[in-house]
Design a protein around this motif. Structure first.
Motif, PDB file in Angstrom:
ATOM      1  N   ASP A   1      -7.669-113.334  10.769  1.00  0.00           N
ATOM      2  CA  ASP A   1      -9.073-113.575  11.027  1.00  0.00           C
ATOM      3  C   ASP A   1      -9.568-113.042  12.205  1.00  0.00           C
ATOM      4  O   ASP A   1     -10.928-113.232  12.923  1.00  0.00           O
ATOM      5  N   ASP A   2      -8.586-112.036  12.399  1.00  0.00           N
ATOM      6  CA  ASP A   2      -9.037-110.742  13.597  1.00  0.00           C
ATOM      7  C   ASP A   2     -10.403-110.288  13.342  1.00  0.00           C
ATOM      8  O   ASP A   2     -11.151-110.135  13.852  1.00  0.00           O
ATOM      9  N   GLU A   3     -10.449-109.760  11.824  1.00  0.00           N
ATOM     10  CA  GLU A   3     -11.534-109.014  10.965  1.00  0.00           C
ATOM     11  C   GLU A   3     -12.988-110.116  11.225  1.00  0.00           C
ATOM     12  O   GLU A   3     -14.107-109.608  11.574  1.00  0.00           O
ATOM     13  N   ALA A   4     -12.415-111.505  10.790  1.00  0.00           N
ATOM     14  CA  ALA A   4     -13.475-112.186  11.061  1.00  0.00           C
ATOM     15  C   ALA A   4     -13.730-112.385  12.204  1.00  0.00           C
ATOM     16  O   ALA A   4     -15.565-112.738  12.612  1.00  0.00           O
ATOM     17  N   LYS A   5     -13.001-112.331  13.214  1.00  0.00           N
ATOM     18  CA  LYS A   5     -13.928-113.384  14.904  1.00  0.00           C
ATOM     19  C   LYS A   5     -14.561-111.821  15.399  1.00  0.00           C
ATOM     20  O   LYS A   5     -15.248-111.663  15.683  1.00  0.00           O
ATOM     21  N   LYS A   6     -14.322-110.648  14.514  1.00  0.00           N
ATOM     22  CA  LYS A   6     -14.975-109.464  15.429  1.00  0.00           C
ATOM     23  C   LYS A   6     -16.697-109.246  14.531  1.00  0.00           C
ATOM     24  O   LYS A   6     -17.502-108.430  15.385  1.00  0.00           O
ATOM     25  N   LEU A   7     -15.895-109.118  13.321  1.00  0.00           N
ATOM     26  CA  LEU A   7     -17.728-109.298  12.522  1.00  0.00           C
ATOM     27  C   LEU A   7     -18.482-110.954  12.915  1.00  0.00           C
ATOM     28  O   LEU A   7     -19.316-110.357  13.332  1.00  0.00           O
ATOM     29  N   LEU A   8     -17.884-111.814  12.591  1.00  0.00           N
ATOM     30  CA  LEU A   8     -18.848-112.603  14.413  1.00  0.00           C
ATOM     31  C   LEU A   8     -19.368-112.667  15.199  1.00  0.00           C
ATOM     32  O   LEU A   8     -20.494-112.429  15.823  1.00  0.00           O
ATOM     33  N   LYS A   9     -18.537-111.962  15.961  1.00  0.00           N
ATOM     34  CA  LYS A   9     -19.046-111.404  17.464  1.00  0.00           C
ATOM     35  C   LYS A   9     -19.729-109.761  17.668  1.00  0.00           C
ATOM     36  O   LYS A   9     -20.514-110.329  18.405  1.00  0.00           O
ATOM     37  N   GLU A  10     -20.059-109.415  16.926  1.00  0.00           N
ATOM     38  CA  GLU A  10     -20.991-108.504  16.204  1.00  0.00           C
ATOM     39  C   GLU A  10     -22.103-109.052  16.478  1.00  0.00           C
ATOM     40  O   GLU A  10     -23.217-107.941  16.048  1.00  0.00           O
ATOM     41  N   MET A  11     -21.994-110.040  15.535  1.00  0.00           N
ATOM     42  CA  MET A  11     -23.385-110.880  15.010  1.00  0.00           C
ATOM     43  C   MET A  11     -24.513-111.104  16.239  1.00  0.00           C
ATOM     44  O   MET A  11     -24.551-110.931  16.982  1.00  0.00           O
ATOM     45  N   LYS A  12     -25.730-110.195  15.081  1.00  0.00           N
ATOM     46  CA  LYS A  12     -26.803-110.803  16.657  1.00  0.00           C
ATOM     47  C   LYS A  12     -26.985-112.355  16.816  1.00  0.00           C
ATOM     48  O   LYS A  12     -26.490-113.223  15.397  1.00  0.00           O
ATOM     49  N   LYS A  13     -28.098-112.833  17.388  1.00  0.00           N
ATOM     50  CA  LYS A  13     -27.314-114.372  18.342  1.00  0.00           C
ATOM     51  C   LYS A  13     -27.876-115.499  17.412  1.00  0.00           C
ATOM     52  O   LYS A  13     -27.218-116.191  16.223  1.00  0.00           O
TER      53      LYS A  13
END
Length: 425
Positions: free
Chosen positions: A56-68
Motif C-alpha cells: 500500500d505504501d509503495e503504491a501510494k508513493k507511486l500514485l502521488k508521484e504520477m503526473k496529473k
C-alpha cells in the motif's frame, strides 16, 4: 473452460478501450466466454496500473508521484470519475445543475487504491453484459407481489445480519491502558463485565463521571509522578528524555497520550514493556501509567530521535515547501507595472497561533521578505502544475485549529527552553 484460449483472448484485448470490450461482450452468446473475457481484461487493466505486487505504501508513493494527466487517465481506465459535486456554494437553492469539481490529488490516490483492493468493481460493472441487465430488469417488472415481498424480506434479513456482525465486533473488545481517549464506549469497545476488570471499571468511571478528555490527564499525572521520582534519584538522563517527550507533544499540538501511543508501538509494548514490568514485584504494584513512563525514560528501547523520523508530523507543518504562483495585484503596495505579473512563492514557515488565521508564511523567489497568508489564499494560488503538487494534502476547507491549545503549547515550549533554545531539565 479447457476450450478457451486465454493467450489468444489476451492478445485480442490488448490495446482495446473499455467501450470496445463492452461492445464485444454484448455480441457474445456464451456466458462462459463472457466471464473469461471480463476476467482477462480486468487482469490486463490491473497490470497496466503498475501497482500489482506493490505494498500500500509503495503504491501510494507511486500514485502521488504520477503526473496529473497520467493519474486521471488511470482513473478513467478503471471507470472511476475524476470529478465530484461542488457543494461549496451555499447561497441558497438553485434550479441550475450542480457544479462539478476535480477531485483533490490525495482523494484520487485513495479512490484508485480502494478500487484495486476491491478487485476493480467499477470496471466490472462497466463490462457487465447489457443483456443480463435487461433480463434482470424484465424479471423485476414481471415479478408478482408475493415474490417482491419475499425478495424485500431477504434483503432486510441480509442487512440485519450485517448490522449484527458489526455489533459483534465490539462484544469481546474491552478497553486497555492503551485505549485512546477519543474512542467511544459502545462503539469501539464494550464496558460489560466491568466488575471483573480494573481497567474496564476505571474507564466506565471516567466515562460516567467526568468529561470526555478525563483519561488524557491520567498520563499527565503519571508524567508528573515519574519525573519528580527520577529527579529525587538524580537520574537526570531519564529526566531529560521525559522532557524531550513533553517537547515533542507540545510541538505536535496534541495530548500526551496521543504522542505516547505514536512513539511506543504495540509490538514494543508487548515484547519489551510487559517483560520489563514482570521482572520485579515493585513494578507490578506500580500504577500502570507510571510504570510505562518509567520504562520509557530509564531504558534505551525507545529512541525519541528515531521516533521523530517515523511518526507523522501535524498536517499544517506538511505544507512547508508548497509552491504558489501569486499575481502582483495581490500585494496592496505593488507597483502598477508589476500587478499583471505572476510571482513564484513558497511556504517556508508556520505560525498556528495567529489570531487573524494567517498561519502560513511565504517568500517570493528572489525576495527575502516573508508575507503571511490564510489557507484560502493557498487554495486560490497553489501551483497545481508543479512536480511536487501531488505530494501535498490540500482539503477543500482548512482543518480546525485550536488557537487556545496552540498558544498554551507555544508558551510552555518557551518556558522549557533557555535563551539559547536548549531544553531545560
Amino acid at each position: 473452460m479447457s476450450g478457451i484460449n486465454k493467450s489468444k483472448i489476451y492478445e485480442e484485448l490488448e490495446g482495446k478501450s473499455n467501450q470496445e470490450v463492452a461492445n464485444k461482450l454484448k455480441s457474445m452468446t456464451s456466458r462462459e466466454e463472457r466471464c473469461e473475457v471480463r476476467s482477462v481484461f480486468i487482469s490486463l487493466r490491473k497490470e497496466e496500473t503498475g501497482l500489482v505486487g506493490k505494498s500500500d505504501d509503495e503504491a501510494k508513493k507511486l500514485l502521488k508521484e504520477m503526473k496529473k494527466g497520467s493519474r486521471k487517465a488511470l482513473m478513467r481506465s478503471l471507470e472511476l470519475s475524476v470529478n465530484e459535486e461542488d457543494n461549496s456554494d451555499k447561497g441558497g437553492k438553485s434550479k441550475s445543475p450542480k457544479k462539478r469539481k476535480t477531485l483533490e490529488p490525495h482523494v484520487q490516490v485513495e479512490r484508485i487504491l480502494e478500487e484495486m483492493r476491491d478487485g476493480c468493481p467499477s470496471l466490472q460493472m462497466r463490462l457487465m453484459n447489457a443483456n443480463d441487465a435487461d433480463k434482470k430488469a424484465c424479471q423485476r417488472a414481471n415479478e408478482t407481489a408475493e415474490k417482491r415481498r419475499t425478495r424485500n424480506e431477504g434483503n432486510a434479513a441480509n442487512m440485519a445480519s450485517v448490522r449484527a456482525r458489526e455489533r459483534a465486533k465490539i462484544s469481546n473488545s474491552k478497553p486497555t491502558y492503551n485505549t485512546k481517549p477519543w474512542e467511544v464506549p459502545g462503539k469501539d469497545f464494550t464496558l460489560k463485565g466491568h466488575e471483573n476488570d480494573v481497567t474496564t471499571a476505571k474507564t466506565l468511571f471516567y466515562s460516567k463521571n467526568g468529561p470526555v478528555e478525563e483519561p488524557v490527564y491520567l498520563k499527565l499525572v503519571a508524567y508528573q509522578h515519574v519525573i519528580e521520582r527520577l529527579r529525587d534519584r538524580g537520574d537526570m538522563c531519564a529526566v531529560a528524555k521525559l522532557v524531550e517527550l513533553l517537547v515533542l507533544k507540545l510541538e505536535r499540538r496534541e495530548c500526551l497520550m496521543k504522542t505516547i501511543c505514536d512513539v511506543i508501538s504495540k509490538e514494543l509494548y508487548k515484547s519489551e514493556y510487559l517483560k520489563w514490568e514482570g521482572r520485579t514485584e515493585e513494578r507490578q504494584r506500580m500504577v500502570r501509567c507510571d510504570c510505562e513512563l518509567e520504562w520509557f525514560a530509564t531504558t534505551d528501547v525507545v529512541s525519541l530521535d528515531e521516533s521523530r523520523t517515523k511518526i507523522s508530523i501535524p498536517w499544517i507543518q506538511t505544507l512547508i515547501g508548497l509552491h504558489l504562483i501569486v499575481p502582483g495585484h495581490w500585494w496592496n503596495d505593488c507597483e502598477e507595472e508589476d500587478k499583471s505579473k505572476l510571482w513564484r512563492c513558497e511556504i517556508d514557515s508556520i505560525n498556528d497561533t495567529d489570531k487573524e488565521e494567517k498561519y502560513f508564511g511565504i517568500k517570493c523567489h528572489g525576495d527575502g521578505v516573508r508575507y503571511w497568508i490564510k489557507y484560502e489564499t493557498i487554495k486560490k494560488y497553489v501551483d497545481t502544475d508543479h512536480d511536487d503538487y501531488p505530494k501535498y494534502d490540500l482539503p477543500e476547507k482548512q482543518p480546525s485549529i485550536d488557537h487556545e491549545l496552540n498558544a498554551r503549547c507555544e508558551q510552555t515550549l518557551r518556558r522549557l527552553k533557555d535563551p539559547n533554545g536548549e531544553i531545560l531539565d
